[in-house]
Motif scaffolding. Structure first.
Motif, PDB file in Angstrom:
ATOM      1  N   GLN A 134       0.829  -1.205   0.000  1.00 54.70           N
ATOM      2  CA  GLN A 134       0.000   0.000   0.000  1.00 54.70           C
ATOM      3  C   GLN A 134       0.864   1.255   0.000  1.00 54.70           C
ATOM      4  O   GLN A 134       0.628   2.193  -0.768  1.00 54.70           O
ATOM      5  N   VAL A 135       1.867   1.287   0.878  1.00 58.15           N
ATOM      6  CA  VAL A 135       2.756   2.448   0.953  1.00 58.15           C
ATOM      7  C   VAL A 135       3.485   2.637  -0.375  1.00 58.15           C
ATOM      8  O   VAL A 135       3.581   3.755  -0.903  1.00 58.15           O
ATOM      9  N   LEU A 136       3.996   1.549  -0.927  1.00 57.93           N
ATOM     10  CA  LEU A 136       4.702   1.646  -2.202  1.00 57.93           C
ATOM     11  C   LEU A 136       3.742   2.038  -3.328  1.00 57.93           C
ATOM     12  O   LEU A 136       4.132   2.739  -4.269  1.00 57.93           O
ATOM     13  N   GLY A 137       2.480   1.626  -3.210  1.00 53.48           N
ATOM     14  CA  GLY A 137       1.480   2.036  -4.192  1.00 53.48           C
ATOM     15  C   GLY A 137       1.271   3.537  -4.174  1.00 53.48           C
ATOM     16  O   GLY A 137       1.142   4.181  -5.225  1.00 53.48           O
ATOM     17  N   VAL A 138       1.260   4.118  -2.974  1.00 56.92           N
ATOM     18  CA  VAL A 138       1.143   5.575  -2.841  1.00 56.92           C
ATOM     19  C   VAL A 138       2.375   6.245  -3.446  1.00 56.92           C
ATOM     20  O   VAL A 138       2.271   7.247  -4.170  1.00 56.92           O
ATOM     21  N   ALA A 139       3.550   5.693  -3.162  1.00 61.69           N
ATOM     22  CA  ALA A 139       4.786   6.265  -3.699  1.00 61.69           C
ATOM     23  C   ALA A 139       4.780   6.238  -5.228  1.00 61.69           C
ATOM     24  O   ALA A 139       5.181   7.215  -5.886  1.00 61.69           O
ATOM     25  N   HIS A 140       4.324   5.140  -5.803  1.00 60.50           N
ATOM     26  CA  HIS A 140       4.254   5.036  -7.264  1.00 60.50           C
ATOM     27  C   HIS A 140       3.233   6.023  -7.824  1.00 60.50           C
ATOM     28  O   HIS A 140       3.454   6.622  -8.888  1.00 60.50           O
ATOM     29  N   PHE A 141       2.114   6.192  -7.121  1.00 60.44           N
ATOM     30  CA  PHE A 141       1.096   7.152  -7.561  1.00 60.44           C
ATOM     31  C   PHE A 141       1.693   8.554  -7.642  1.00 60.44           C
ATOM     32  O   PHE A 141       1.503   9.270  -8.628  1.00 60.44           O
ATOM     33  N   VAL A 142       2.424   8.946  -6.616  1.00 62.71           N
ATOM     34  CA  VAL A 142       3.045  10.268  -6.611  1.00 62.71           C
ATOM     35  C   VAL A 142       4.119  10.353  -7.697  1.00 62.71           C
ATOM     36  O   VAL A 142       4.200  11.340  -8.438  1.00 62.71           O
ATOM     37  N   ALA A 143       4.935   9.307  -7.807  1.00 68.10           N
ATOM     38  CA  ALA A 143       6.010   9.301  -8.799  1.00 68.10           C
ATOM     39  C   ALA A 143       5.451   9.448 -10.219  1.00 68.10           C
ATOM     40  O   ALA A 143       6.001  10.194 -11.040  1.00 68.10           O
ATOM     41  N   GLU A 144       4.363   8.769 -10.486  1.00 71.20           N
ATOM     42  CA  GLU A 144       3.765   8.833 -11.822  1.00 71.20           C
ATOM     43  C   GLU A 144       3.179  10.214 -12.129  1.00 71.20           C
ATOM     44  O   GLU A 144       3.043  10.591 -13.295  1.00 71.20           O
ATOM     45  N   GLY A 145       2.846  10.961 -11.079  1.00 67.50           N
ATOM     46  CA  GLY A 145       2.285  12.295 -11.289  1.00 67.50           C
ATOM     47  C   GLY A 145       3.323  13.399 -11.386  1.00 67.50           C
ATOM     48  O   GLY A 145       2.983  14.541 -11.696  1.00 67.50           O
ATOM     49  N   LEU A 146       4.597  13.081 -11.138  1.00 64.39           N
ATOM     50  CA  LEU A 146       5.635  14.114 -11.135  1.00 64.39           C
ATOM     51  C   LEU A 146       5.806  14.815 -12.488  1.00 64.39           C
ATOM     52  O   LEU A 146       6.033  16.034 -12.513  1.00 64.39           O
ATOM     53  N   PRO A 147       5.723  14.114 -13.627  1.00 64.17           N
ATOM     54  CA  PRO A 147       5.834  14.836 -14.901  1.00 64.17           C
ATOM     55  C   PRO A 147       4.777  15.928 -15.050  1.00 64.17           C
ATOM     56  O   PRO A 147       5.045  16.993 -15.613  1.00 64.17           O
ATOM     57  N   ASP A 148       3.586  15.689 -14.512  1.00 62.42           N
ATOM     58  CA  ASP A 148       2.540  16.703 -14.576  1.00 62.42           C
ATOM     59  C   ASP A 148       2.895  17.891 -13.684  1.00 62.42           C
ATOM     60  O   ASP A 148       2.610  19.047 -14.009  1.00 62.42           O
ATOM     61  N   ILE A 149       3.521  17.607 -12.557  1.00 61.54           N
ATOM     62  CA  ILE A 149       3.953  18.692 -11.663  1.00 61.54           C
ATOM     63  C   ILE A 149       5.035  19.539 -12.329  1.00 61.54           C
ATOM     64  O   ILE A 149       5.062  20.759 -12.165  1.00 61.54           O
TER      65      ILE A 149
END
Length: 209
Positions: free
Chosen positions: A95-110
């Motif tokens: 679950q924690v790693l899933g959250v980390a991947h979610f954030v990581a995948e959104g970084l290009p948009d940031i």
């Protein structure tokens, strides 16, 4: 934690969206590119192909529009947390790693548009502003859920571990936005993995002691 993806319906059909949705779409685009304080109601109405009068029928004030937009952004994070919990039931580490991947995948948009929360806080100087309070409450709830995930993962001090992971998640977004670190997504996932490894080792803690 990360920049909001394009709202559902934002494409060539945008002109056929209901006025309220067009207003929110237009507000999001302008708030992210120009800042919540720099953007006027008239500019939002023009981008939404409507009038100020119509905008005020849906949102009593510009501040109410800012708050509603951020409420939608916060709901996207809640949905992401719900999803990783459902996909990895009782597996806190995943679950924690899933959250980390979610954030990581959104970084290009940031990199392109910035973090809605960071950008908005910069423009809302009054700590008592309803939108500022919404962000604060959202962050508290998010941290609480992350702590529960860390506890499920077997972390020896779940609250301390969730604090360190929160620093990593937030720091990755700021670093991506200002271009300070390359491969921010990969580094974020690796760093979160390392924190979990240390925190779940026998007698281990997030600080490695």
């Amino acid at each position: 934690m990360t920049s909001s993806p394009p709202r559902p319906g934002r494409d060539s059909r945008v002109a056929r969206l209901p006025p309220r949705e067009r207003i929110l779409d237009a507000a999001e685009e302008l708030f992210l590119t120009e800042g919540v304080r720099a953007v006027g109601v008239q500019a939002i109405a023009e981008r939404a192909k409507t009038t100020k009068m119509a905008l005020y029928r849906h949102f009593a004030t510009k501040d109410a529009l800012i708050e509603e937009w951020l409420r939608i952004v916060a709901a996207q994070y809640t949905t992401a947390f719900d999803r990783v919990e459902a996909e990895h039931a009782d597996d806190g580490r995943a679950q924690v790693l899933g959250v980390a991947h979610f954030v990581a995948e959104g970084l290009p948009d940031i990199v392109r548009r910035g973090c809605p929360f960071v950008n908005s806080i910069a423009g809302l100087t009054d700590p008592g502003h309803p939108a500022r309070r919404l962000i604060a409450e959202h962050k508290v709830k998010q941290r609480r859920r992350l702590t529960v995930m860390c506890e499920r993962a077997g972390a020896q001090a779940p609250d301390e571990v969730s604090a360190e992971i929160t620093f990593l998640l937030e720091g990755a977004q700021v670093s991506a936005q200002n271009g300070a670190v390359d491969r921010a997504g990969d580094r974020l996932v690796a760093a979160v993995t390392g924190v979990l490894d240390r925190a779940t080792a026998v007698g281990g803690r997030a600080d490695g002691s």
